[in-house]
Design a protein around this motif. Structure first.
Motif, PDB file in Angstrom:
ATOM      1  N   VAL A  11       0.857  -1.192   0.000  1.00 11.57           N
ATOM      2  CA  VAL A  11       0.000   0.000   0.000  1.00 11.57           C
ATOM      3  C   VAL A  11       0.889   1.236   0.000  1.00 11.57           C
ATOM      4  N   LEU A  12       0.669   2.112  -0.971  1.00 11.40           N
ATOM      5  CA  LEU A  12       1.459   3.338  -1.094  1.00 11.40           C
ATOM      6  C   LEU A  12       0.799   4.441  -0.276  1.00 11.40           C
ATOM      7  N   VAL A  13       1.501   4.903   0.728  1.00 10.47           N
ATOM      8  CA  VAL A  13       0.914   5.912   1.610  1.00 10.47           C
ATOM      9  C   VAL A  13       1.864   7.089   1.831  1.00 10.47           C
ATOM     10  N   GLY A  14       2.830   7.272   0.911  1.00  8.02           N
ATOM     11  CA  GLY A  14       3.883   8.259   1.161  1.00  8.02           C
ATOM     12  C   GLY A  14       3.658   9.629   0.557  1.00  8.02           C
ATOM     13  N   GLY A  15       2.524   9.841  -0.131  1.00 13.81           N
ATOM     14  CA  GLY A  15       2.321  11.137  -0.802  1.00 13.81           C
ATOM     15  C   GLY A  15       2.088  12.268   0.187  1.00 13.81           C
ATOM     16  N   ARG A  16       2.313  13.482  -0.266  1.00 12.74           N
ATOM     17  CA  ARG A  16       2.154  14.646   0.603  1.00 12.74           C
ATOM     18  C   ARG A  16       0.705  15.128   0.664  1.00 12.74           C
ATOM     19  N   GLY A  17      -0.130  14.626  -0.251  1.00 13.65           N
ATOM     20  CA  GLY A  17      -1.554  14.980  -0.203  1.00 13.65           C
ATOM     21  C   GLY A  17      -1.809  16.465  -0.351  1.00 13.65           C
ATOM     22  N   THR A  18      -1.123  17.095  -1.295  1.00 14.19           N
ATOM     23  CA  THR A  18      -1.210  18.563  -1.399  1.00 14.19           C
ATOM     24  C   THR A  18      -2.628  19.045  -1.701  1.00 14.19           C
ATOM     25  N   ARG A  19      -3.390  18.236  -2.445  1.00 14.53           N
ATOM     26  CA  ARG A  19      -4.739  18.704  -2.798  1.00 14.53           C
ATOM     27  C   ARG A  19      -5.660  18.742  -1.583  1.00 14.53           C
ATOM     28  N   LEU A  20      -5.259  18.056  -0.527  1.00 15.55           N
ATOM     29  CA  LEU A  20      -6.094  18.059   0.682  1.00 15.55           C
ATOM     30  C   LEU A  20      -5.537  18.988   1.766  1.00 15.55           C
ATOM     31  N   PRO A  28      -0.951  12.681   7.385  1.00 14.88           N
ATOM     32  CA  PRO A  28      -0.957  12.241   5.989  1.00 14.88           C
ATOM     33  C   PRO A  28      -2.364  11.795   5.585  1.00 14.88           C
ATOM     34  N   LYS A  29      -2.653  11.938   4.305  1.00 15.56           N
ATOM     35  CA  LYS A  29      -4.006  11.666   3.797  1.00 15.56           C
ATOM     36  C   LYS A  29      -4.588  10.330   4.293  1.00 15.56           C
ATOM     37  N   PRO A  30      -3.818   9.221   4.243  1.00 13.91           N
ATOM     38  CA  PRO A  30      -4.433   7.945   4.640  1.00 13.91           C
ATOM     39  C   PRO A  30      -4.776   7.869   6.123  1.00 13.91           C
ATOM     40  N   LEU A  57       3.623  -1.414   3.870  1.00 13.88           N
ATOM     41  CA  LEU A  57       3.279  -0.023   3.613  1.00 13.88           C
ATOM     42  C   LEU A  57       4.523   0.721   3.147  1.00 13.88           C
ATOM     43  N   GLY A  58       4.435   1.376   1.993  1.00 13.66           N
ATOM     44  CA  GLY A  58       5.519   2.226   1.488  1.00 13.66           C
ATOM     45  C   GLY A  58       5.272   3.641   1.966  1.00 13.66           C
ATOM     46  N   THR A  59       6.094   4.091   2.903  1.00  8.65           N
ATOM     47  CA  THR A  59       5.846   5.389   3.547  1.00  8.65           C
ATOM     48  C   THR A  59       6.951   6.379   3.220  1.00  8.65           C
ATOM     49  N   VAL A  84      10.378   2.829   4.821  1.00 13.04           N
ATOM     50  CA  VAL A  84      10.404   4.293   4.770  1.00 13.04           C
ATOM     51  C   VAL A  84      11.352   4.757   3.668  1.00 13.04           C
ATOM     52  N   GLU A  85      10.901   5.703   2.856  1.00  7.51           N
ATOM     53  CA  GLU A  85      11.786   6.339   1.861  1.00  7.51           C
ATOM     54  C   GLU A  85      12.375   7.593   2.498  1.00  7.51           C
ATOM     55  N   SER A  86      13.700   7.747   2.406  1.00  6.40           N
ATOM     56  CA  SER A  86      14.270   8.973   2.968  1.00  6.40           C
ATOM     57  C   SER A  86      13.938  10.154   2.054  1.00  6.40           C
ATOM     58  N   LEU A  89       9.977   8.637  -3.465  1.00 13.34           N
ATOM     59  CA  LEU A  89      10.392   7.941  -4.693  1.00 13.34           C
ATOM     60  C   LEU A  89       9.296   7.885  -5.748  1.00 13.34           C
ATOM     61  N   ASP A  90       8.180   8.601  -5.486  1.00 15.24           N
ATOM     62  CA  ASP A  90       7.029   8.574  -6.396  1.00 15.24           C
ATOM     63  C   ASP A  90       6.452   7.143  -6.414  1.00 15.24           C
ATOM     64  N   THR A  91       5.380   6.947  -7.141  1.00 12.11           N
ATOM     65  CA  THR A  91       4.642   5.687  -7.023  1.00 12.11           C
ATOM     66  C   THR A  91       5.462   4.456  -7.432  1.00 12.11           C
ATOM     67  N   ASN A 111      -2.906   2.163  -4.343  1.00 10.34           N
ATOM     68  CA  ASN A 111      -2.795   3.553  -3.899  1.00 10.34           C
ATOM     69  C   ASN A 111      -3.569   3.653  -2.593  1.00 10.34           C
ATOM     70  N   GLY A 112      -3.025   4.372  -1.639  1.00 10.38           N
ATOM     71  CA  GLY A 112      -3.634   4.393  -0.307  1.00 10.38           C
ATOM     72  C   GLY A 112      -4.753   5.388  -0.151  1.00 10.38           C
ATOM     73  N   ASP A 113      -5.265   5.930  -1.249  1.00 13.38           N
ATOM     74  CA  ASP A 113      -6.313   6.953  -1.121  1.00 13.38           C
ATOM     75  C   ASP A 113      -7.529   6.626  -1.977  1.00 13.38           C
TER      76      ASP A 113
HETATM   77  P1  GTP Z   1      -1.532  15.104  -4.075  1.00 14.15           P
HETATM   78  O1  GTP Z   1      -0.287  15.813  -3.639  1.00 14.15           O
HETATM   79  O2  GTP Z   1      -2.766  15.792  -3.591  1.00 14.15           O
HETATM   80  O3  GTP Z   1      -1.577  14.786  -5.546  1.00 14.15           O
HETATM   81  O4  GTP Z   1      -1.592  13.678  -3.327  1.00 14.15           O
HETATM   82  P2  GTP Z   1      -0.505  12.507  -3.230  1.00 14.15           P
HETATM   83  O5  GTP Z   1       0.790  13.059  -2.785  1.00 14.15           O
HETATM   84  O6  GTP Z   1      -1.086  11.445  -2.344  1.00 14.15           O
HETATM   85  O7  GTP Z   1      -0.350  11.991  -4.711  1.00 14.15           O
HETATM   86  P3  GTP Z   1      -1.253  10.955  -5.510  1.00 14.15           P
HETATM   87  O8  GTP Z   1      -2.682  11.101  -5.075  1.00 14.15           O
HETATM   88  O9  GTP Z   1      -0.945  11.059  -6.935  1.00 14.15           O
HETATM   89  O10 GTP Z   1      -0.666   9.570  -4.986  1.00 14.15           O
HETATM   90  C1  GTP Z   1      -1.273   8.336  -5.247  1.00 14.15           C
HETATM   91  C2  GTP Z   1      -0.868   7.379  -4.138  1.00 14.15           C
HETATM   92  O11 GTP Z   1       0.539   7.174  -4.161  1.00 14.15           O
HETATM   93  C3  GTP Z   1      -1.213   7.883  -2.753  1.00 14.15           C
HETATM   94  O12 GTP Z   1      -1.651   6.789  -1.990  1.00 14.15           O
HETATM   95  C4  GTP Z   1       0.110   8.432  -2.236  1.00 14.15           C
HETATM   96  O13 GTP Z   1       0.231   8.316  -0.816  1.00 14.15           O
HETATM   97  C5  GTP Z   1       1.121   7.552  -2.929  1.00 14.15           C
HETATM   98  N1  GTP Z   1       2.379   8.243  -3.226  1.00 14.15           N
HETATM   99  C6  GTP Z   1       2.565   9.324  -4.039  1.00 14.15           C
HETATM  100  N2  GTP Z   1       3.864   9.672  -4.069  1.00 14.15           N
HETATM  101  C7  GTP Z   1       4.518   8.794  -3.253  1.00 14.15           C
HETATM  102  C8  GTP Z   1       5.900   8.626  -2.875  1.00 14.15           C
HETATM  103  O14 GTP Z   1       6.796   9.380  -3.273  1.00 14.15           O
HETATM  104  N3  GTP Z   1       6.187   7.599  -2.012  1.00 14.15           N
HETATM  105  C9  GTP Z   1       5.207   6.748  -1.538  1.00 14.15           C
HETATM  106  N4  GTP Z   1       5.578   5.773  -0.695  1.00 14.15           N
HETATM  107  N5  GTP Z   1       3.915   6.878  -1.867  1.00 14.15           N
HETATM  108  C10 GTP Z   1       3.570   7.886  -2.729  1.00 14.15           C
END
Ligand code: GTP
Length: 359
Positions: A11-20, A28-30, A57-59, A84-86, A89-91, A111-113
């Motif tokens: 499960v990818l949960v490392g995004g910054r969730g900028t839209r939220l 974090p969004k999740p 979980l990829g955090t 944990v990614e230091s 690393l994007d999806t 995707n964790g969202d």
């Molecule tokens: P926005 O900034 O609002 O676009 O949200 P986001 O950062 O969560 O990006 P997006 O919705 O495109 O991400 C899709 C999924 O991939 C989400 O579950 C994110 O948590 C996850 N994700 C995105 N970038 C990374 C990353 O660099 N590392 C990890 N581990 N997960 C990521």
């Protein structure tokens, strides 16, 4: 041990969730409370219900809070691991980064969202029957022009990854859930950011890999925006969105223990009112999420909003489609409409903002 279904989950949960933002500045969004539990609980419950027990979980962003909350996963009947990614690393990079923790031949990546009702056993079954390199959950949506689309041939094989266009040739979109054969996952370059959507999948297709589409039309929602987050939470409360993390459909509202509602307050539309939150006399809270300790004053109207922890809304104030950050205070007699976001801790005086039709 792996799982009854013979796959690992990632499960990818490392995004910054900028839209939220600003909600994702503090969590974090999740981890945002959704129908009374962290959003991720709904996905993990669905994974467990499908018979998958080993979950990695990829955090990255706010990595520590996941383990603090979910621990080793045993309370959920799962074996949870954290990588944990230091640097983010994007999806695709995040998927590659957990490869050393995988045990089974195939891994289901989420995707964790996303809230989804797709049947995971059928998804894995389709992957095996097709002997695919990667199987993508493709969701049929009413308005595919808002997304990139993914056409398939008559045998279900993916033929292209198309950018967003006003008139897409198919209503199938990438739903953010994939089954990867382990060697294919290991072929993603390690140690650098990779987008699975923009780099990995088009690259695999160009190299002749077998990408299969599992097309589904059950419930699906990407909760990445405030509007979608509010809708997803309300759908969970009303039993429209699938989850195994709640005892059952709650009804028109979820009022958690320790919330205080005035007898003549109205709370409906799948709203959630968390512990310590208060809704005053004659106030209306509809299709909204109130985090812990949020306070809605007498006669206020709160529709399709998220009120962060300890946020305060003054008497008679009207909020529709607004996000209010933790601890922010909006005075009495204000009006804020769709898309407005109030940053944490900001205080707006009584009557400071109004958008009325005759303004
Ligand atoms: P926005 O900034 O609002 O676009 O949200 P986001 O950062 O969560 O990006 P997006 O919705 O495109 O991400 C899709 C999924 O991939 C989400 O579950 C994110 O948590 C996850 N994700 C995105 N970038 C990374 C990353 O660099 N590392 C990890 N581990 N997960 C990521």
């Amino acid at each position: 041990m792996t799982s009854e279904l013979g796959v690992d989950a990632v499960v990818l949960v490392g995004g910054r969730g900028t839209r939220l933002r600003p909600l994702t500045l503090s969590a974090p969004k999740p981890m945002l409370p959704t129908a009374g539990v962290p959003f991720l609980s709904h996905l993990l419950s669905r994974i467990r219900a499908a018979g998958i027990t080993h979950v990695v979980l990829g955090t990255s962003y706010r990595a520590e809070v996941f383990e603090e909350h979910f621990g080793d996963g045993s309370a959920l009947g799962l074996e949870l691991e954290y990588v944990v990614e230091s640097e983010p690393l994007d999806t695709g990079g995040a998927i590659r980064n957990v490869a050393h923790r995988l045990r089974a031949r195939d891994a289901v990546v989420f995707n964790g969202d996303i809230l989804s009702g797709a049947d995971l056993g059928s998804l894995v079954g389709a992957h095996r029957a097709a002997a695919a390199d990667v199987t993508l959950h493709l969701q049929r949506v009413a308005d595919p022009s808002r997304f990139g689309s993914v056409p398939t041939d008559s045998g279900g094989r993916v033929t292209a990854f198309l950018e967003k266009t006003p008139d897409p040739p198919t209503d199938q979109i990438n739903a953010g859930c994939y089954v990867f054969r382990r060697e294919v996952l290991e072929s993603i370059p390690a140690g650098r950011p990779v987008s699975v959507e923009r780099e990995t999948f088009p690259g695999l297709l160009a190299s002749g890999a077998h990408l299969h589409g599992f097309v589904d039309a059950s419930y699906w929602l990407d909760v990445g925006t405030p509007e979608a987050f509010v809708r997803g939470s309300a759908d969970l409360v009303r039993g429209v969105a699938p989850t195994s993390a709640l005892p059952g459909p709650v009804g028109d509202a979820l009022v958690l223990d320790g919330a205080v509602l005035a007898p003549d307050a109205r709370v409906d539309g799948g709203a959630t009112v968390a512990a310590g939150a208060e809704v005053g006399a004659r106030a209306t809270v509809s299709e909204s999420v109130l985090f812990e300790g949020a306070v809605v004053g007498a006669g206020a109207v709160v529709e399709r909003c998220v009120l962060g922890a300890g946020a305060r809304v003054g008497a008679g104030t009207v909020l529709r489609g607004v996000v209010v950050g933790d601890g922010a205070a909006i005075g009495a007699g204000c009006e804020l409409l769709d898309g407005a976001r109030v940053w944490p801790g900001v205080a707006l005086a009584d009557g400071a903002v109004r958008f009325s039709s005759d303004a």
